[in-house]
Design a protein around this motif. Structure first.
Motif, PDB file in Angstrom:
ATOM      1  N   ASN A  55     -25.787  58.448  46.112  1.00 47.64           N
ATOM      2  CA  ASN A  55     -26.096  57.030  46.255  1.00 47.64           C
ATOM      3  C   ASN A  55     -27.269  56.915  47.226  1.00 47.64           C
ATOM      4  N   ALA A  56     -28.462  56.648  46.711  1.00 55.96           N
ATOM      5  CA  ALA A  56     -29.659  56.579  47.546  1.00 55.96           C
ATOM      6  C   ALA A  56     -29.679  55.337  48.433  1.00 55.96           C
ATOM      7  N   LEU A  57     -28.787  54.389  48.199  1.00 51.00           N
ATOM      8  CA  LEU A  57     -28.734  53.152  48.978  1.00 51.00           C
ATOM      9  C   LEU A  57     -27.774  53.232  50.161  1.00 51.00           C
ATOM     10  N   TYR A  58     -27.133  54.364  50.378  1.00 47.27           N
ATOM     11  CA  TYR A  58     -26.030  54.445  51.335  1.00 47.27           C
ATOM     12  C   TYR A  58     -26.418  54.092  52.766  1.00 47.27           C
ATOM     13  N   GLN A  59     -27.656  54.293  53.161  1.00 43.08           N
ATOM     14  CA  GLN A  59     -28.090  53.991  54.533  1.00 43.08           C
ATOM     15  C   GLN A  59     -28.690  52.593  54.676  1.00 43.08           C
ATOM     16  N   SER A  60     -28.973  51.946  53.555  1.00 40.66           N
ATOM     17  CA  SER A  60     -29.633  50.644  53.585  1.00 40.66           C
ATOM     18  C   SER A  60     -28.678  49.547  54.044  1.00 40.66           C
ATOM     19  N   ASN A  61     -29.248  48.528  54.668  1.00 40.07           N
ATOM     20  CA  ASN A  61     -28.483  47.384  55.145  1.00 40.07           C
ATOM     21  C   ASN A  61     -28.896  46.179  54.305  1.00 40.07           C
ATOM     22  N   LEU A  62     -28.316  46.073  53.116  1.00 36.16           N
ATOM     23  CA  LEU A  62     -28.676  45.017  52.171  1.00 36.16           C
ATOM     24  C   LEU A  62     -27.437  44.207  51.798  1.00 36.16           C
ATOM     25  N   THR A  63     -27.666  42.929  51.510  1.00 36.10           N
ATOM     26  CA  THR A  63     -26.595  42.028  51.104  1.00 36.10           C
ATOM     27  C   THR A  63     -27.031  41.281  49.855  1.00 36.10           C
ATOM     28  N   TYR A  64     -26.118  41.131  48.912  1.00 33.90           N
ATOM     29  CA  TYR A  64     -26.376  40.354  47.700  1.00 33.90           C
ATOM     30  C   TYR A  64     -26.364  38.872  48.061  1.00 33.90           C
ATOM     31  N   ALA A  65     -27.459  38.160  47.755  1.00 34.03           N
ATOM     32  CA  ALA A  65     -27.556  36.741  48.077  1.00 34.03           C
ATOM     33  C   ALA A  65     -27.410  35.845  46.852  1.00 34.03           C
ATOM     34  N   GLY A  66     -27.570  36.408  45.650  1.00 34.50           N
ATOM     35  CA  GLY A  66     -27.422  35.613  44.444  1.00 34.50           C
ATOM     36  C   GLY A  66     -28.089  36.260  43.257  1.00 34.50           C
ATOM     37  N   GLY A  67     -27.830  35.694  42.101  1.00 42.53           N
ATOM     38  CA  GLY A  67     -28.413  36.208  40.877  1.00 42.53           C
ATOM     39  C   GLY A  67     -28.472  35.129  39.814  1.00 42.53           C
ATOM     40  N   GLU A  68     -29.324  35.346  38.823  1.00 48.57           N
ATOM     41  CA  GLU A  68     -29.474  34.389  37.740  1.00 48.57           C
ATOM     42  C   GLU A  68     -29.859  35.130  36.466  1.00 48.57           C
ATOM     43  N   LEU A  69     -29.147  34.836  35.392  1.00 52.43           N
ATOM     44  CA  LEU A  69     -29.448  35.418  34.086  1.00 52.43           C
ATOM     45  C   LEU A  69     -30.237  34.402  33.289  1.00 52.43           C
ATOM     46  N   ASP A  70     -31.422  34.797  32.818  1.00 57.21           N
ATOM     47  CA  ASP A  70     -32.275  33.938  32.005  1.00 57.21           C
ATOM     48  C   ASP A  70     -32.652  34.730  30.766  1.00 57.21           C
ATOM     49  N   GLY A  71     -32.009  34.421  29.650  1.00 58.50           N
ATOM     50  CA  GLY A  71     -32.224  35.202  28.438  1.00 58.50           C
ATOM     51  C   GLY A  71     -31.721  36.612  28.658  1.00 58.50           C
ATOM     52  N   GLY A  72     -32.591  37.594  28.475  1.00 58.21           N
ATOM     53  CA  GLY A  72     -32.208  38.988  28.659  1.00 58.21           C
ATOM     54  C   GLY A  72     -32.587  39.556  30.016  1.00 58.21           C
ATOM     55  N   THR A  73     -33.045  38.690  30.941  1.00 58.95           N
ATOM     56  CA  THR A  73     -33.480  39.167  32.249  1.00 58.95           C
ATOM     57  C   THR A  73     -32.533  38.693  33.341  1.00 58.95           C
ATOM     58  N   ILE A  74     -32.027  39.625  34.125  1.00 60.18           N
ATOM     59  CA  ILE A  74     -31.225  39.299  35.293  1.00 60.18           C
ATOM     60  C   ILE A  74     -32.124  39.398  36.526  1.00 60.18           C
ATOM     61  N   THR A  75     -32.121  38.349  37.327  1.00 60.27           N
ATOM     62  CA  THR A  75     -32.864  38.343  38.585  1.00 60.27           C
ATOM     63  C   THR A  75     -31.841  38.316  39.711  1.00 60.27           C
ATOM     64  N   ILE A  76     -31.998  39.228  40.662  1.00 55.85           N
ATOM     65  CA  ILE A  76     -31.097  39.228  41.816  1.00 55.85           C
ATOM     66  C   ILE A  76     -31.908  39.108  43.099  1.00 55.85           C
ATOM     67  N   TRP A  77     -31.285  38.473  44.086  1.00 58.37           N
ATOM     68  CA  TRP A  77     -31.886  38.297  45.395  1.00 58.37           C
ATOM     69  C   TRP A  77     -31.022  38.996  46.426  1.00 58.37           C
ATOM     70  N   LEU A  78     -31.673  39.806  47.232  1.00 56.60           N
ATOM     71  CA  LEU A  78     -31.004  40.538  48.304  1.00 56.60           C
ATOM     72  C   LEU A  78     -31.637  40.158  49.634  1.00 56.60           C
ATOM     73  N   THR A  79     -30.875  40.332  50.701  1.00 53.82           N
ATOM     74  CA  THR A  79     -31.426  40.188  52.042  1.00 53.82           C
ATOM     75  C   THR A  79     -31.137  41.480  52.795  1.00 53.82           C
ATOM     76  N   GLY A  80     -31.952  41.765  53.789  1.00 55.93           N
ATOM     77  CA  GLY A  80     -31.735  42.951  54.601  1.00 55.93           C
ATOM     78  C   GLY A  80     -32.893  43.919  54.522  1.00 55.93           C
ATOM     79  N   ASN A  81     -32.578  45.189  54.795  1.00 57.36           N
ATOM     80  CA  ASN A  81     -33.611  46.217  54.888  1.00 57.36           C
ATOM     81  C   ASN A  81     -33.177  47.506  54.216  1.00 57.36           C
ATOM     82  N   PHE A  82     -34.177  48.206  53.678  1.00 56.30           N
ATOM     83  CA  PHE A  82     -33.958  49.539  53.125  1.00 56.30           C
ATOM     84  C   PHE A  82     -34.048  50.580  54.232  1.00 56.30           C
TER      85      PHE A  82
END
Length: 126
Positions: A55-82
């Motif tokens: 898991n290459a994300l194991y050290q990152s400090n990220l939080t899921y802030a939201g998402g939206e599906l529009d047709g076939g595209t999912i957009t997600i918003w995160l906060t924090g740092n890699f």
């Protein structure tokens, strides 16, 4: 992530790695994206059990802030740092986030924003 697998176990990304899906305990939600990304980000172990996957994300400090599906595209918003272990982690973390979001949403493409900026800008070495 199968490091150095060269596309044998899944889609080839980055520095000769393969993206490999893993499973978790069954959980049902109306919104599958939030819990899926949240579970990915909450895993603070580098190794995925005894599978040899990483898991290459194991050290990152990220939080899921939201998402939206529009047709076939999912957009997600995160906060924090890699927190990355090197240049090869750039395509790894991007692929883990995009493919997790697409699988959870049933989408064919993904856009990821971190602190309001596109992931490519955030991870750019320029």
């Amino acid at each position: 992530m199968a490091i150095g697998d060269n596309g044998i176990s899944g889609p080839k990304i980055g520095c000769g790695d393969s993206l490999v899906a893993t499973t978790t305990a069954p959980v049902r939600f109306t919104d599958q994206v939030g819990p899926s990304i949240g579970t990915l980000l909450a895993n603070k172990s580098r190794d995925v059990g005894m599978s040899g996957l990483v898991n290459a994300l194991y050290q990152s400090n990220l939080t899921y802030a939201g998402g939206e599906l529009d047709g076939g595209t999912i957009t997600i918003w995160l906060t924090g740092n890699f927190m990355l272990g090197g240049v090869c982690d750039i395509p790894r973390v991007k692929a883990q986030l995009e493919y997790t979001a697409m699988a959870a949403a049933g989408a064919t493409s993904a856009q990821v924003f971190v602190n309001g900026r596109p992931i490519d800008d955030v991870l750019s070495l320029k």
